[in-house]
Design a protein around this motif. Structure first.
Motif, mmCIF file in Angstrom:
data_model
loop_
_atom_site.group_PDB
_atom_site.id
_atom_site.type_symbol
_atom_site.label_atom_id
_atom_site.label_comp_id
_atom_site.label_asym_id
_atom_site.label_seq_id
_atom_site.Cartn_x
_atom_site.Cartn_y
_atom_site.Cartn_z
ATOM 1 N N GLN A 1 0.851 -1.207 0.000
ATOM 2 C CA GLN A 1 0.000 0.000 0.000
ATOM 3 C C GLN A 1 0.881 1.249 0.000
ATOM 4 O OE1 GLN A 1 -2.902 -2.437 -0.376
ATOM 5 N NE2 GLN A 1 -3.329 -0.246 -0.386
ATOM 6 N N ASN B 1 -7.683 -5.027 -3.574
ATOM 7 C CA ASN B 1 -7.549 -5.679 -2.267
ATOM 8 C C ASN B 1 -8.626 -6.752 -2.119
ATOM 9 O OD1 ASN B 1 -6.596 -2.723 -2.189
ATOM 10 N ND2 ASN B 1 -5.603 -3.611 -0.412
ATOM 11 N N ALA C 1 -6.989 2.340 -3.011
ATOM 12 C CA ALA C 1 -7.066 0.910 -2.665
ATOM 13 C C ALA C 1 -8.504 0.484 -2.937
ATOM 14 C CB ALA C 1 -6.727 0.697 -1.196
#
Ligand code: NAD
Length: 275
Positions: free
Chosen positions: A177, A198, A265
């Motif tokens: 990340q 993710n 993300a």
């Protein structure tokens, strides 16, 4: 199927089976040619099958059946020289690169205090250093193309939350990340976007590992702790998503439909993160 990726070339690591193969097929079905890399050997200390050369060739056959070209290479992403050779060997057939999917990764399960140093090292060297190597070897080709592009790092819900029994894995994915957030800023001037996907639980060879994801369904004493953190909210057949659900997000991030999305993300997790 929309052809959002017509004329593009995508590199996918860990492409012999599992999510990597699924990403290759989805990107190809949207018009992309594929460079597909895999370790092609049971060369890691894991309790589940890794990809084979036969399986990688099968990925290529399936990409070609969709009318796209596929360059395959056996390479360990921990080995920078091996990746540089793929860059060189594929340059003739695929001079441009537009999309990079850093998918290859290795799992491991166990309490942090009981994690052997060798396991920690293996997870870090594949998931973190291998992803760094992949990005450093191939992104210059996207920059040189001058047309922008999309780098997609396959992280995990474990890259955002602390899942019990995945200490080394969670640390490696949290590291990704950070890498993505930095790269998104450093590559923006080239109109190259960098995002992570993710996933929550996905049915692949990795999740056949009886030492880990089986905790979701088994009667192991740690099941409650693991389930409390990793169970999806949405109903899933057998508790796992199909890889194609993750590939849909990858294809979106690869396409111009997400042209102003960077540094994000993107959980595709059936609700694991909301717990
Ligand atoms: N399956 C899940 O539930 C899940 C959930 C979240 C995130 N992920 C992540 O998604 C990605 C793909 O996972 P998957 O479930 O398809 O795993 P998988 O083990 O089924 O497939 C991974 C592929 O990567 C290859 N690979 C492993 N190490 C490599 C190396 N050093 N060099 C080159 N290739 C290598 C393997 O041979 C295999 O073909 C991984 O990064 C994983 O951490 C998986």
């Amino acid at each position: 199927m929309q052809k959002r990726l017509a004329g593009k070339t995508a590199l996918v690591t860990g492409a012999a089976h599992g999510q990597g193969r699924s990403h290759c097929l989805r990107l190809a079905s949207e018009g992309a040619d594929i460079i597909a890399i895999d370790l092609c050997a049971q060369a890691l200390d894991v309790a589940y099958p890794l990809g084979s050369w036969e399986a990688l060739k099968d990925t290529a056959r399936q990409v070609e059946a969709l009318g796209r070209r596929c360059f395959i290479a056996k390479a360990d992403i921990r080995d920078r020289a091996a990746l540089d050779k793929v860059v060189e060997d594929s340059a003739g057939e695929f001079p441009a690169l537009d999309i990079l999917v850093a998918n290859a990764g290795v799992g491991s399960y166990g309490r942090v205090l009981e994690t052997p140093k060798e396991v920690w090292d293996q997870v870090m060297s594949v998931n973190m250093t291998g992803t760094f190597n992949t990005i450093q070897a191939f992104t210059p080709r996207i920059v040189e193309g001058g047309n922008g592009g999309s780098v997609i790092i396959i992280s995990s819900v474990s890259g955002i939350k602390g899942l019990p029994f995945t200490g080394a894995y969670a640390a490696s994915k949290h590291g990704l990340q950070g890498l993505a957030a930095v790269l998104a800023q450093e590559l923006a001037e080239h109109n190259i976007r960098v995002n992570t996907v993710n996933p929550g639980p996905v049915s692949t060879p990795l999740t056949s590992d009886k030492t880990g994801p089986a905790l979701l369904t088994g009667d192991h004493p740690d099941t409650l702790l693991f389930k409390g953190s990793f169970s999806p909210m949405l109903p899933l057949d057998g508790g796992f998503m199909d890889a194609k659900e993750i590939s849909a997000a990858v294809a979106w991030l690869a396409s111009d439909d997400s042209r102003f999305v960077t540094g994000l993300a993107v959980p595709v997790d059936a609700g694991v993160m909301v717990r």
